[in-house]
Structure formats: structure tokens, C-alpha cells
Design a protein around this motif. Sequence first.
Motif, short mmCIF file in Angstrom:
data_model
loop_
_atom_site.label_atom_id
_atom_site.label_comp_id
_atom_site.label_asym_id
_atom_site.label_seq_id
_atom_site.Cartn_x
_atom_site.Cartn_y
_atom_site.Cartn_z
N ILE A 1 -24.23 41.79 2.95
CA ILE A 1 -22.89 42.38 2.85
C ILE A 1 -22.97 43.87 2.51
O ILE A 1 -22.27 44.70 3.10
CB ILE A 1 -22.04 41.63 1.81
CG1 ILE A 1 -21.85 40.17 2.22
CG2 ILE A 1 -20.69 42.31 1.63
CD1 ILE A 1 -21.20 39.30 1.16
N CYS A 2 -23.84 44.23 1.58
CA CYS A 2 -23.96 45.64 1.20
C CYS A 2 -24.44 46.48 2.38
O CYS A 2 -23.93 47.60 2.59
CB CYS A 2 -24.90 45.79 0.01
SG CYS A 2 -24.20 45.19 -1.55
N ARG A 3 -25.40 45.98 3.15
CA ARG A 3 -25.86 46.72 4.33
C ARG A 3 -24.72 46.86 5.34
O ARG A 3 -24.55 47.92 5.96
CB ARG A 3 -27.04 46.01 4.99
CG ARG A 3 -28.36 46.10 4.25
CD ARG A 3 -28.95 47.51 4.21
NE ARG A 3 -29.36 48.04 5.49
CZ ARG A 3 -30.58 47.89 6.02
NH1 ARG A 3 -31.50 47.18 5.38
NH2 ARG A 3 -30.89 48.45 7.18
N TYR A 4 -23.95 45.80 5.53
CA TYR A 4 -22.83 45.85 6.46
C TYR A 4 -21.79 46.88 6.03
O TYR A 4 -21.33 47.70 6.85
CB TYR A 4 -22.19 44.47 6.56
CG TYR A 4 -20.91 44.44 7.36
CD1 TYR A 4 -20.92 44.43 8.75
CD2 TYR A 4 -19.67 44.45 6.71
CE1 TYR A 4 -19.74 44.43 9.48
CE2 TYR A 4 -18.49 44.44 7.44
CZ TYR A 4 -18.53 44.43 8.82
OH TYR A 4 -17.36 44.43 9.54
N LEU A 5 -21.42 46.86 4.76
CA LEU A 5 -20.42 47.80 4.26
C LEU A 5 -20.92 49.23 4.35
O LEU A 5 -20.17 50.15 4.72
CB LEU A 5 -20.04 47.45 2.83
CG LEU A 5 -19.33 46.10 2.63
CD1 LEU A 5 -19.19 45.80 1.15
CD2 LEU A 5 -17.97 46.09 3.32
N ASP A 6 -22.18 49.45 4.01
CA ASP A 6 -22.75 50.79 4.10
C ASP A 6 -22.73 51.28 5.54
O ASP A 6 -22.38 52.44 5.81
CB ASP A 6 -24.17 50.78 3.56
CG ASP A 6 -24.84 52.14 3.67
OD1 ASP A 6 -24.36 53.08 3.00
OD2 ASP A 6 -25.81 52.27 4.44
N ASP A 7 -23.08 50.41 6.48
CA ASP A 7 -23.06 50.79 7.89
C ASP A 7 -21.64 51.09 8.35
O ASP A 7 -21.40 52.06 9.07
CB ASP A 7 -23.67 49.67 8.73
CG ASP A 7 -23.78 50.03 10.19
OD1 ASP A 7 -24.62 50.88 10.54
OD2 ASP A 7 -23.01 49.48 11.01
N ARG A 8 -20.71 50.26 7.92
CA ARG A 8 -19.31 50.45 8.32
C ARG A 8 -18.76 51.79 7.83
O ARG A 8 -18.03 52.49 8.54
CB ARG A 8 -18.47 49.30 7.78
CG ARG A 8 -17.01 49.29 8.23
CD ARG A 8 -16.29 48.10 7.61
NE ARG A 8 -14.90 48.06 7.99
CZ ARG A 8 -14.36 47.22 8.87
NH1 ARG A 8 -15.14 46.32 9.47
NH2 ARG A 8 -13.08 47.25 9.15
#
Length: 200
Positions: A70-77
Motif C-alpha cells: 500500500i505504501c509503495r502504491y500511494l507513493d507512486d500515485r
Amino acid sequence: MKLVFAAASPFVRKVHVVLHETGLLEEVEIVPVATSPFDSPAEVVAANPLGKIPALIRDEGPSIYDSRVICRYLDDRAQAGLYPQARLWEVLTLEATADAIMEAAISIVYEHRFRPPEKVYDGWCDAQWGKIDRAVAALNARWMSHLNGPLDAGQIAVGCALAYLDFRHGERNWRKGNDALDDWFAVFAEREAMRATRPE
């Protein structure tokens, strides 16, 4: 998006801090749940078949889970740069170390919360604390230059892990012999995102 959420979970808090730091908080609805290893509500299982939190319910695709995902996804977003390519492996290792501290700390909590008192295994708890003790000492000895650098996901994970040790295991005093880490955490814990996500 919806975040399946329990404030006391350090893994949930890590995601919550990332939401604050990336400016994505307003895009996510917080869905509070009460869950345990023996009782996963239907909304949790619908988002994560393992029945674990956090889980992020997305509008444009299937739910994703595990705080690191989730953290990687949010950072990418958000294109926030919390996983900078130049030091990616260090960030991921630091995050993994912090997550392992959280896992061991939660294991001690569960040993006392979900076993009858006569079946609590103190040797297990001591072994879990041994992992925590070694990891914290390694952070203090090897990682201070990184922790004192620009904000990244590894720092957020470490901050949430140490805060959880204070929250659930304050009597064990992780600070003893770890003065540099203690000094760093005293400053990091006062970040707006950390203050806003403190469990009651």
C-alpha cells in the motif's frame, strides 16, 4: 479509495502517516474495524482474504494489502519520492527491519491477549523481544546517517515501529543503550503526520 483501518495497528499507522505525508488523505475514506486473529469482520475478509489489516479498497482495481504494498502504491500515485531509486535497497531494508519489529511486538501482545494465562509462554515472548532488541541496536549502530537524511518510507516505518514499542511495551525500554536512535525518534515523533496518527 477506502482504507480498512484500526488505529492501534502499527502497520495501519504506517499507511496513515504516508497518506498524510503524500497529501493523499483527502482521497481516502477511513473504514474503522475491530479485528483479531480469531475474528475477521466480513468487510476485512472482502478486502483481504487473509483477514488482515491494512487493506486499501481501490476504485480502479482490486483491493491491495500488506502495508508495504500500500505504501509503495500511494507513493507512486502521489509521486512523493518516499522510495528514491538512488537508495531504494536501503529504504526497503529499513522498512523490512521496522516491519519485523512490529511483527515481533504484536506477537508478544497476542501471546498475552489470546492465550489463557496458564498457557502464556514467557520463553516465546523473550525470544520475540530478543529480535526487537537486536534490530533496535542495529538501527542505532548502523542506520543513523540514513535516518537523519531526507524523509523516506524507511524512516516512516521505523518511526511507527518505535512508537508501537512505546505504546504496547514501554516497560521494556527500547531506548536503553540506543541514545542516537532515541534522540532521532524524539524529533521524528513530533512531525505533524506522526502527531495526527497517534492512537488513543
